[in-house]
Structure formats: structure tokens, C-alpha cells
Design an enzyme around this catalytic site. Structure first.
Site, PDB file in Angstrom:
ATOM      1  N   GLY A  93       6.782  -8.873  -1.691  1.00  0.00           N
ATOM      2  CA  GLY A  93       6.950  -8.773  -0.252  1.00  0.00           C
ATOM      3  C   GLY A  93       5.986  -7.725   0.260  1.00  0.00           C
ATOM      4  O   GLY A  93       5.287  -7.052  -0.506  1.00  0.00           O
ATOM      5  N   GLY A  95       4.875  -4.565   0.859  1.00  0.00           N
ATOM      6  CA  GLY A  95       5.320  -3.249   0.418  1.00  0.00           C
ATOM      7  C   GLY A  95       4.652  -2.097   1.122  1.00  0.00           C
ATOM      8  O   GLY A  95       5.149  -0.965   1.062  1.00  0.00           O
ATOM      9  N   ARG A  96       3.534  -2.331   1.783  1.00  0.00           N
ATOM     10  CA  ARG A  96       2.880  -1.288   2.565  1.00  0.00           C
ATOM     11  C   ARG A  96       2.216  -1.856   3.807  1.00  0.00           C
ATOM     12  O   ARG A  96       1.202  -1.367   4.273  1.00  0.00           O
ATOM     13  CB  ARG A  96       1.862  -0.526   1.717  1.00  0.00           C
ATOM     14  CG  ARG A  96       0.784  -1.379   1.073  1.00  0.00           C
ATOM     15  CD  ARG A  96      -0.263  -0.491   0.429  1.00  0.00           C
ATOM     16  NE  ARG A  96      -1.254  -1.266  -0.312  1.00  0.00           N
ATOM     17  CZ  ARG A  96      -2.388  -0.752  -0.778  1.00  0.00           C
ATOM     18  NH1 ARG A  96      -2.663   0.518  -0.567  1.00  0.00           N
ATOM     19  NH2 ARG A  96      -3.230  -1.494  -1.450  1.00  0.00           N
ATOM     20  N   LYS A 116      -1.962  -2.503   6.766  1.00  0.00           N
ATOM     21  CA  LYS A 116      -2.033  -2.080   5.373  1.00  0.00           C
ATOM     22  C   LYS A 116      -1.976  -0.550   5.390  1.00  0.00           C
ATOM     23  O   LYS A 116      -2.750   0.095   6.087  1.00  0.00           O
ATOM     24  CB  LYS A 116      -3.334  -2.564   4.736  1.00  0.00           C
ATOM     25  CG  LYS A 116      -3.415  -2.425   3.223  1.00  0.00           C
ATOM     26  CD  LYS A 116      -4.692  -3.092   2.719  1.00  0.00           C
ATOM     27  CE  LYS A 116      -4.800  -3.048   1.209  1.00  0.00           C
ATOM     28  NZ  LYS A 116      -6.026  -3.750   0.718  1.00  0.00           N
ATOM     29  N   ASP A 128       4.194   4.196  -2.480  1.00  0.00           N
ATOM     30  CA  ASP A 128       4.370   5.108  -1.342  1.00  0.00           C
ATOM     31  C   ASP A 128       4.083   4.446   0.000  1.00  0.00           C
ATOM     32  O   ASP A 128       4.256   5.067   1.053  1.00  0.00           O
ATOM     33  CB  ASP A 128       3.509   6.365  -1.515  1.00  0.00           C
ATOM     34  CG  ASP A 128       2.007   6.074  -1.579  1.00  0.00           C
ATOM     35  OD1 ASP A 128       1.596   4.937  -1.275  1.00  0.00           O
ATOM     36  OD2 ASP A 128       1.250   6.997  -1.948  1.00  0.00           O
ATOM     37  N   ARG A 182      -5.456  -5.447  10.360  1.00  0.00           N
ATOM     38  CA  ARG A 182      -6.345  -6.600  10.193  1.00  0.00           C
ATOM     39  C   ARG A 182      -5.955  -7.682  11.185  1.00  0.00           C
ATOM     40  O   ARG A 182      -4.781  -7.837  11.554  1.00  0.00           O
ATOM     41  CB  ARG A 182      -6.307  -7.139   8.766  1.00  0.00           C
ATOM     42  CG  ARG A 182      -5.015  -7.751   8.347  1.00  0.00           C
ATOM     43  CD  ARG A 182      -5.145  -8.572   7.058  1.00  0.00           C
ATOM     44  NE  ARG A 182      -5.494  -7.786   5.892  1.00  0.00           N
ATOM     45  CZ  ARG A 182      -4.617  -7.351   4.999  1.00  0.00           C
ATOM     46  NH1 ARG A 182      -3.317  -7.595   5.163  1.00  0.00           N
ATOM     47  NH2 ARG A 182      -5.008  -6.675   3.946  1.00  0.00           N
ATOM     48  N   ARG A 189       1.699 -16.962   3.164  1.00  0.00           N
ATOM     49  CA  ARG A 189       1.080 -17.062   1.853  1.00  0.00           C
ATOM     50  C   ARG A 189       1.678 -18.224   1.058  1.00  0.00           C
ATOM     51  O   ARG A 189       2.799 -18.676   1.357  1.00  0.00           O
ATOM     52  CB  ARG A 189       1.304 -15.762   1.068  1.00  0.00           C
ATOM     53  CG  ARG A 189       0.902 -14.507   1.838  1.00  0.00           C
ATOM     54  CD  ARG A 189       1.608 -13.276   1.288  1.00  0.00           C
ATOM     55  NE  ARG A 189       1.411 -12.109   2.144  1.00  0.00           N
ATOM     56  CZ  ARG A 189       0.651 -11.060   1.848  1.00  0.00           C
ATOM     57  NH1 ARG A 189       0.014 -11.028   0.703  1.00  0.00           N
ATOM     58  NH2 ARG A 189       0.535 -10.054   2.683  1.00  0.00           N
ATOM     59  N   ASP A 259       0.353 -14.755  -4.224  1.00  0.00           N
ATOM     60  CA  ASP A 259       0.796 -13.981  -3.063  1.00  0.00           C
ATOM     61  C   ASP A 259      -0.387 -13.458  -2.251  1.00  0.00           C
ATOM     62  O   ASP A 259      -0.192 -12.934  -1.150  1.00  0.00           O
ATOM     63  CB  ASP A 259       1.693 -12.814  -3.484  1.00  0.00           C
ATOM     64  CG  ASP A 259       1.011 -11.864  -4.458  1.00  0.00           C
ATOM     65  OD1 ASP A 259       0.666 -12.318  -5.556  1.00  0.00           O
ATOM     66  OD2 ASP A 259       0.831 -10.676  -4.129  1.00  0.00           O
ATOM     67  N   ASN A 260      -1.610 -13.625  -2.771  1.00  0.00           N
ATOM     68  CA  ASN A 260      -2.816 -13.260  -2.025  1.00  0.00           C
ATOM     69  C   ASN A 260      -3.522 -14.477  -1.442  1.00  0.00           C
ATOM     70  O   ASN A 260      -4.673 -14.366  -1.017  1.00  0.00           O
ATOM     71  CB  ASN A 260      -3.791 -12.502  -2.926  1.00  0.00           C
ATOM     72  CG  ASN A 260      -3.343 -11.090  -3.197  1.00  0.00           C
ATOM     73  OD1 ASN A 260      -2.541 -10.528  -2.461  1.00  0.00           O
ATOM     74  ND2 ASN A 260      -3.834 -10.509  -4.276  1.00  0.00           N
TER      75      ASN A 260
END
Length: 469
Positions: A93, A95-96, A116, A128, A182, A189, A259-260
Site C-alpha cells: 500500500g 507507505g510514504r 512521495k 519512516d 507527481r 496499479r 505494484d509499480n
């Protein structure tokens, strides 16, 4: 409602909110110690009516993430699964990052703004949620270069330095932090569909197919027996074109996990990317890709494999046979895209699939023999420097080129002493003055030079019915 300085084409269209109950989790951006504007892409912003924002408003919306007018009420961290180096991972998922706005461009196409480095989410695991400033600079360079070379790519819309010190194992630490925005046509995805399939969420899967068909233009496929088949045919066409665009650009993405893979066919999420220093199908970008799974020459197969995973996910909606038929179109579509894009970059008019395929083979042989990268090879040919006739391969290439008609190479770029390229040594040289003395002049000069090259290249060839970029 707050009024923004904007031109007439800003049109909020938060359509993803119709899926918000199950496609993502509401999140908040991190409260950064500072927000220093480092990059604003006014060329991209003009296309969605945001180029007139003041710097203060820009930072407020893209550093503090105040909602844009009439847009999403707050960010969504999207949920997905995915195959990572062919191993299925259900613990994925955003995450950042998150999606926080949608709007229409001047051609009424839906566009997303996603982030991002915007902070932790329920999907951060042990991360993090942050992004290094160097990572953001690398993404600016990757997206600008890819866009100039005709690749359908996300665009780096904004970079804001956030005043935190980050520790990373793959670069000198502590290092500076940033939050990046972006601009894309979507952030759906292949892994989004894999998650719905794994959780047996059939109604949601059908809704997502309908959303993609409504918002991502593509071939009509009126004879398709089911909306999922029509959608999958569109994705296969887009992915074949994306694979060919990487090969013609001499680009190695590095991490072609499912996932990309954006179902719009847009390339995005640039981590360990590289451009070929010389023609080498085995060249890898990621130091951790020990088996060369995503090496330069294996990228078309990797993208095809990911399409297969989407077909498996769509089996919850439709029988396998029409999905297999669509998947089997990929090799021919890829070859068509290769010749279309190769001739475009070489500066010649296509003559026919067989003849153009043979020309590609002659070009590759000349590059391999001369230890040339794609940038040097295509530039030499377009600038009239590249007979390559001092080798047998060069002689064969010259013969292969004889019947071809040249396209326009009158732009002053083709008379430059050297091509624009994006090899790792130059990337590091651009970063060093930023790291050492906060000197951004090399970055801005490089972007200007890349955009000039893009002007010389002209409008990239489009597969019929897929005007996404």
C-alpha cells in the site's frame, strides 16, 4: 470556498472519491519542520490550471497539503498487493505517499496529484514515510529525460525540502529530506486489482474496471464480451508501448514489480533507475537485483509477466479465454511499438514491420560492436555523423538505411557537439553542488537542456486511440 489564483482550465474532478470506502485509507500529511520550495514545474502546472499559484500558495497546497478548491477533502493512501521480484506480497500500500487531488487537463483528461515522502500511513510498515532530497532530484531528472525521449511518464510536479535529517543505508547519512508531488493520469496499479482478487471483492473489482474504462482513454474493443476484457485489452496495449519506450530510450527502470505497474501505461516511481552506458541487454539498475530479473533486455518480458498477473486477477469477473487472447496480443503489439518508436528516434519514416525490425537489428549490432549507448548512437545518426561504416556491422547498417526517408533534423540541437544523456556520473555531478553549497544551477541547466532536446525530438508517435500523455 477559498479562491486560488488560477487560469480558466483548473477544473476539480475528485472522481476517486466514489471508490474511497475501499480503495484507500484517509491519512494526514506529516507536519514538516520547514517547507522550502525547491522545484515547481510550471509547464506541467499550466496544463491543469495551477501555474498561477503564488509560491506561498504552492507551498501551502503541496507542502502542507491544504485541499485544493472543490477537490478531495483529504488525502487517500491507496491499498494494493503485488508481486515483488515474483514473490507475492499482500502487505503493501502507499507507505510514504497518497493521492490528494484530481482535476481535468485542457483536453478533459483526468489527472491525479500524488505524493512521495509525505509521511507515514497504515501501510508504512517499518518505514519512516520520508523521501531524501537526493531521491527527489533524481526523480526530476528521470521524468524530464524520459518525457523528452517520448516515454509516457509521470511528471515531477513539485519538490519541497522539509528540514529533516534522514538516515539511509544506500547513501551518505544523515541526508536532507523532501516531499515530492507527481502529476499522473492515475495511480491505479496492477497490484490494486491483485488485492481485490485476493480478498474476493468482486463488486469492488467491477467498480474499478468501470472507473478505469470511464477515465483512462483507450481502444473501444466493441466486440469484447465483458468490460473487464475491454479494459484488459487496453492495458496490454499500453504496457506493450511502455516496454518499447524503455528499450528505445535505453532506460532501465530497476524495479518492475506489479505494484509499480500503473494501468494507464505510465511509467512512474523511480528508485534505482539507470540509462545504458553502452548497449548491453544484461545491464541492471538495482544493486539488489542479483539475478538480473529486471535487466535492460528482460524488461519487455517482465512487463508482459505483470500483465499476466492482471489477467489472473480479472478471472474473478470473466472467463480465462478472452483474457488469454488479449494477453497473447502483447508480443505483436510490442514489436509494432518498437518499430514505431525506433524509427521516430532514429529520424526516419517507417517502411513496414519486417523491414523496420531488420533495421532495429542492424542498429543494435552496430551499437554493440561500437560499445555505444543509445543516446550517442541516435544522436550521431540524426546529426549526420553516424555512418558506422568502419566495421562490418556499420556497413550493414548503412545498407539497411539506404531506402529510408529521413524526417526533420533541422533543429539546432542536432548540431551540438554531444548528445544529452543521463548517465550516473552526471547525476552525481548535478547533486554534489546541491549537497555541498545549495547550488541548484546545474540541475536547472540540465532540465533546460533536456527540454531543448525534447523540442528537437518532436511529438512522440502515438498508438491509435491512446492519447494519454
Amino acid at each position: 470556498m477559498q479562491t486560488l489564483p488560477q487560469d480558466a482550465i483548473y477544473r476539480a474532478s475528485p472522481r476517486i472519491m466514489a471508490l474511497a470506502d475501499w480503495i484507500g485509507d484517509p491519512v494526514s500529511a506529516a507536519d514538516f519542520p520547514e517547507t522550502r520550495l525547491r522545484w515547481r514545474n510550471d509547464r506541467a502546472a499550466a496544463g491543469v490550471g495551477l501555474a498561477d499559484l503564488s509560491d506561498d500558495d504552492w507551498v501551502r497546497h503541496f507542502g502542507r497539503f491544504d485541499p485544493l478548491p472543490d477537490n478531495m477533502p483529504g488525502p487517500l493512501a491507496l491499498r494494493y498487493h503485488g508481486h515483488q521480484f515474483r514473490v507475492y506480497n499482500p502487505d503493501l500500500g502507499d507507505g510514504r505517499g497518497f493521492t490528494f487531488a484530481q482535476m481535468l487537463d485542457g483536453d478533459a483528461r483526468l489527472m491525479d496529484l500524488g505524493t512521495k515522502g509525505s509521511g507515514q500511513t497504515p501501510w508504512s510498515r517499518l518505514g519512516d514515510g520520508r523521501l531524501t532530497l537526493k531521491g527527489a532530484v533524481r526523480e526530476i531528472l528521470a521524468t524530464e529525460m524520459l518525457g523528452a525521449l517520448g516515454v509516457n511518464t509521470s511528471r515531477t510536479f513539485s519538490v519541497i525540502e522539509t528540514g529533516e535529517s534522514l538516515y539511509r543505508g544506500d547513501e551518505p547519512s544523515p541526508t536532507r529530506s523532501a516531499v515530492m508531488v507527481r502529476l499522473s493520469h492515475g495511480h491505479i496499479r496492477i497490484g490494486t486489482f491483485q488485492r481485490l482478487s485476493a480478498l474476493q471483492l468482486g463488486d469492488e473489482m467491477a467498480q474499478l474496471v468501470a472507473y478505469c474504462l470511464a477515465n483512462f482513454p483507450g481502444g473501444a474493443f466493441p466486440d469484447a464480451p465483458h468490460p473487464a476484457v475491454r479494459f484488459f485489452n487496453q492495458v496490454v496495449e499500453r504496457m506493450a508501448d511502455m516496454a518499447a519506450s524503455y528499450m528505445v530510450a535505453g532506460f532501465v527502470h530497476g524495479v518492475l514489480n506489479s505494484d509499480n505497474m500503473n494501468v494507464t501505461g505510465e511509467s512512474f516511481d523511480y528508485g534505482p533507475w539507470r540509462w545504458l552506458p553502452k548497449w548491453d541487454p544484461g545491464f541492471t539498475a538495482a544493486y539488489f537485483d542479483h539475478q538480473g530479473l529486471y535487466a535492460y533486455g528482460r524488461q519487455p518480458e517482465a512487463i508482459h509477466w505483470n500483465c499476466g498477473q492482471l489477467a489472473v486477477a480479472l478471472r474473478s469477473l470473466v472467463d480465462a479465454a478472452p483474457l488469454i487472447e488479449a494477453l497473447n496480443r502483447y508480443p505483436e503489439l510490442y514489436q509494432q511499438a518498437m518499430v514505431r518508436r525506433w524509427c521516430w528516434r532514429l529520424g526516419v519514416e517507417p517502411r513496414g514491420l519486417d523491414e523496420d525490425t531488420a533495421l532495429i537489428g542492424a542498429c543494435e549490432a552496430a551499437m554493440a560492436t561500437g560499445s555505444l549507448g543509445a543516446d550517442a548512437f541516435f544522436f550521431a545518426h540524426r546529426g549526420g555523423r553516424g555512418t558506422f561504416a568502419d566495421t562490418a556491422e556499420g556497413t550493414a547498417l548503412k545498407a539497411a538505411l539506404e531506402p529510408y526517408t529521413a524526417t526533420d533534423s533541422s533543429h539546432a540541437y542536432w548540431a551540438d557537439t554531444a548528445p544529452q544523456a543521463m548517465l550516473i556520473d552526471e547525476v552525481e555531478a548535478i547533486w554534489q553542488p546541491i549537497a555541498q553549497s545549495d547550488d541548484w544551477s546545474a540541475l536547472h541547466a540540465k532540465v533546460a537542456a533536456i527540454r531543448r532536446m525534447g523540442e528537437a525530438m518532436g511529438q512522440r508517435p502515438q498508438p491509435q486511440g491512446h492519447e494519454l500523455a
